[in-house]
Write a protein that holds these residues in place. Structure first.
Motif, mmCIF file in Angstrom:
data_model
loop_
_atom_site.group_PDB
_atom_site.id
_atom_site.type_symbol
_atom_site.label_atom_id
_atom_site.label_comp_id
_atom_site.label_asym_id
_atom_site.label_seq_id
_atom_site.Cartn_x
_atom_site.Cartn_y
_atom_site.Cartn_z
ATOM 1 N N ILE A 1 118.386 80.957 100.574
ATOM 2 C CA ILE A 1 119.461 80.535 101.465
ATOM 3 C C ILE A 1 119.212 79.081 101.850
ATOM 4 O O ILE A 1 118.144 78.727 102.332
ATOM 5 C CB ILE A 1 119.531 81.419 102.722
ATOM 6 N N ILE A 2 120.210 78.228 101.665
ATOM 7 C CA ILE A 2 120.104 76.798 101.963
ATOM 8 C C ILE A 2 120.560 76.552 103.406
ATOM 9 O O ILE A 2 121.604 77.062 103.829
ATOM 10 C CB ILE A 2 120.998 75.978 101.007
ATOM 11 N N LEU A 3 119.781 75.768 104.140
ATOM 12 C CA LEU A 3 120.199 75.285 105.457
ATOM 13 C C LEU A 3 120.480 73.791 105.298
ATOM 14 O O LEU A 3 119.568 72.964 105.350
ATOM 15 C CB LEU A 3 119.096 75.534 106.478
ATOM 16 N N PRO A 4 121.750 73.408 105.073
ATOM 17 C CA PRO A 4 122.043 72.043 104.604
ATOM 18 C C PRO A 4 122.331 71.003 105.680
ATOM 19 O O PRO A 4 122.538 69.833 105.355
ATOM 20 C CB PRO A 4 123.303 72.269 103.765
ATOM 21 N N ASP A 5 122.342 71.376 106.965
ATOM 22 C CA ASP A 5 122.917 70.474 107.960
ATOM 23 C C ASP A 5 121.917 69.559 108.654
ATOM 24 O O ASP A 5 122.316 68.767 109.507
ATOM 25 C CB ASP A 5 123.671 71.285 109.020
ATOM 26 N N THR A 6 120.627 69.614 108.314
ATOM 27 C CA THR A 6 119.637 68.813 109.045
ATOM 28 C C THR A 6 120.013 67.341 109.032
ATOM 29 O O THR A 6 119.890 66.644 110.039
ATOM 30 C CB THR A 6 118.236 68.998 108.429
ATOM 31 N N TYR A 7 120.474 66.857 107.881
ATOM 32 C CA TYR A 7 120.892 65.448 107.774
ATOM 33 C C TYR A 7 122.331 65.344 107.260
ATOM 34 O O TYR A 7 122.687 64.402 106.571
ATOM 35 C CB TYR A 7 119.912 64.687 106.875
ATOM 36 N N GLY A 8 123.136 66.322 107.612
ATOM 37 C CA GLY A 8 124.553 66.306 107.255
ATOM 38 C C GLY A 8 124.837 67.175 106.042
ATOM 39 O O GLY A 8 124.303 66.934 104.955
ATOM 40 N N THR A 9 125.681 68.181 106.225
ATOM 41 C CA THR A 9 125.958 69.146 105.149
ATOM 42 C C THR A 9 126.602 68.498 103.941
ATOM 43 O O THR A 9 126.195 68.721 102.800
ATOM 44 C CB THR A 9 126.859 70.281 105.685
ATOM 45 N N ARG A 10 127.619 67.660 104.161
ATOM 46 C CA ARG A 10 128.349 67.099 103.027
ATOM 47 C C ARG A 10 127.431 66.240 102.148
ATOM 48 O O ARG A 10 127.405 66.381 100.926
ATOM 49 C CB ARG A 10 129.549 66.276 103.503
ATOM 50 N N GLY A 11 126.675 65.348 102.767
ATOM 51 C CA GLY A 11 125.788 64.495 101.991
ATOM 52 C C GLY A 11 124.701 65.283 101.283
ATOM 53 O O GLY A 11 124.352 64.984 100.139
#
Length: 430
Positions: free
Chosen positions: A277-287
């Motif tokens: 499971i990816i947690l993508p928002d630490t430095y911005g989900t889109r980037g």
């Protein structure tokens, strides 16, 4: 079933320490701890308490002596034989022996390292410094201690029948929430409420209510002690802590840009393809997703933990499609500021588009809003974060700028490196 009101009334008894076990913690902390034990054993990290709700004067509400007594009790804890057997022999996410023998031997001998506590005005400064895999295990118990001591301050002034009525009303509220979720088709929901719970006994009660009221739709709890006690699934994967520390260790901007993906390479190797499971928002989900290597698109799903959840989920869906993946085979786990209406709305919006799960936190295990005068038991936003690694400050940007943390110059640098533009500020519920 435990009579919680009576136990609270008899609060001077020594039968209810706030934290009663080293596994009275979230499952993801143990999973991450094993990965760090293997991959970053010499990294020195400082964790610090951060009260985002500065209107709650913790140092005025909580006696320093009581706080030290509870923290000292946490330092006295070690794994029991039964807890060790459960960790060594249980099946987690379909895998036996999730925890390696070398890690378990270390964990069985662990006592948490010293803490530093100092009053600063109306707040407490509480920090933990040392080897990453040791000090990280302070995060959850420290939060649980502060949250419950603040609650005890209010409860100590209440009479016995007042307490009985308070808990009856709170139980009714939880049960009404459970009933409101029963008609959600194919619901998948877990308890994520350890860190900011009202108390251990109350979290345990809420878990039992969810289990009885929702049946198979309730998939388990993040709390290892309760999962063991109630024979439920222990739920969890990883958190922002990993990319924050890996990023702080980066030597230059190129290494910084690569750090969040280095985390997941180590995670993949650690768990042999499980827990993807990816947690993508630490430095911005889109980037994060735009720059992600192709192999990440094959992972099971993502967890949405900040910003507008609809926007984040749609970004993930578009990303999977662009990478040739079928979004309906992917899982999106929503875990930020959830309550019944938000859960129902998100489920209705994404049913049939992705597999949907929910990690229900503070508003499951600590919703006493409006139940006492002055709303003195309302939950508030308290976190304990890694603030430095090997002497370098950590940074978190999040998809919500109100959750950003770190020195301003480093926040500016990270935004540049990760291409984070304008963000929409969302209220931080808890």
């Amino acid at each position: 079933m435990v009579d919680i009101a009576t136990r609270v009334w008899n609060h001077k008894w020594k039968i209810d320490p706030i934290v009663r076990s080293l596994i009275d913690t979230d499952f993801y902390k143990l999973l991450m701890c094993q990965s760090i034990f293997r991959n970053k054993p010499d990294t020195q990290v400082t964790f610090s308490l951060i009260n985002r709700s500065t209107h709650v004067p913790l140092a005025k509400l909580i006696d320093e002596g009581e706080l030290r007594e509870q923290l000292d009790h946490v330092r006295s804890l070690s794994l029991s034989r039964g807890e060790s057997t459960w960790l060594r022999g249980n099946t987690f996410y379909g895998k036996r022996q999730m925890f390696r023998p070398d890690f378990m031997e270390w964990f069985e001998g662990l006592r948490l390292p010293p803490y530093h506590l100092e009053r600063k005005g109306d707040q407490y400064e509480l920090t933990f410094e040392g080897k990453w895999h040791e000090v990280m295990l302070w995060e959850i118990p420290a939060l649980a201690v502060l949250m419950e001591l603040r609650g005890r301050t209010v409860l100590n002034g209440m009479e016995k029948f007042e307490l009985q009525v308070l808990y009856a009303r709170a139980m009714t509220r939880v049960w009404e929430k459970v009933e409101a979720l029963r008609d959600v088709p194919d619901l998948s929901i877990a308890d994520f409420g350890t860190r900011r719970r009202h108390s251990f006994l109350w979290q345990d009660w809420c878990v039992q209510a969810m289990n009885e009221g929702l049946g198979g739709a309730f998939t388990g709890t993040s709390n290892c002690k309760i999962a063991m006690k109630r024979e439920l699934e222990a739920i969890g994967t990883n958190a922002h802590e990993l990319p924050m520390v890996y990023a702080a260790l980066a030597k230059d901007d190129t290494a910084l840009a690569k750090a969040p993906y280095d985390v997941l390479e180590d995670w993949h190797e650690e768990h042999e393809g499980n827990l993807r499971i990816i947690l993508p928002d630490t430095y911005g989900t889109r980037g994060f997703l735009d720059n992600a290597p192709d192999w990440l698109a094959g992972w099971t799903g993502i967890r949405v933990d900040s910003g507008d959840p609809v926007t984040a989920a749609n970004i993930a869906i578009d990303w999977w499609r662009a990478r040739g993946e079928d979004p309906t085979e992917k899982r999106v786990i929503f875990s930020d500021g959830l309550d019944v209406n938000k859960i129902r709305d998100l489920h209705a919006q994404f049913a049939g588009k992705v597999k949907i799960s929910f990690g229900w936190g503070t508003l499951l295990t600590n919703d006493f809003r409006g139940l006492v005068p002055g709303d003195a038991l309302a939950p508030f936003s308290l976190v304990c974060k890694a603030v430095s690694a090997n002497g370098n400050p950590t940074v978190k940007l999040s998809d919500n700028p109100r959750k950003a943390m770190g020195p301003e110059d480093q926040i500016t640098r990270y935004k540049r490196v990760f291409g984070v533009g304008e963000q929409v500020a969302e209220d931080v519920v808890v």
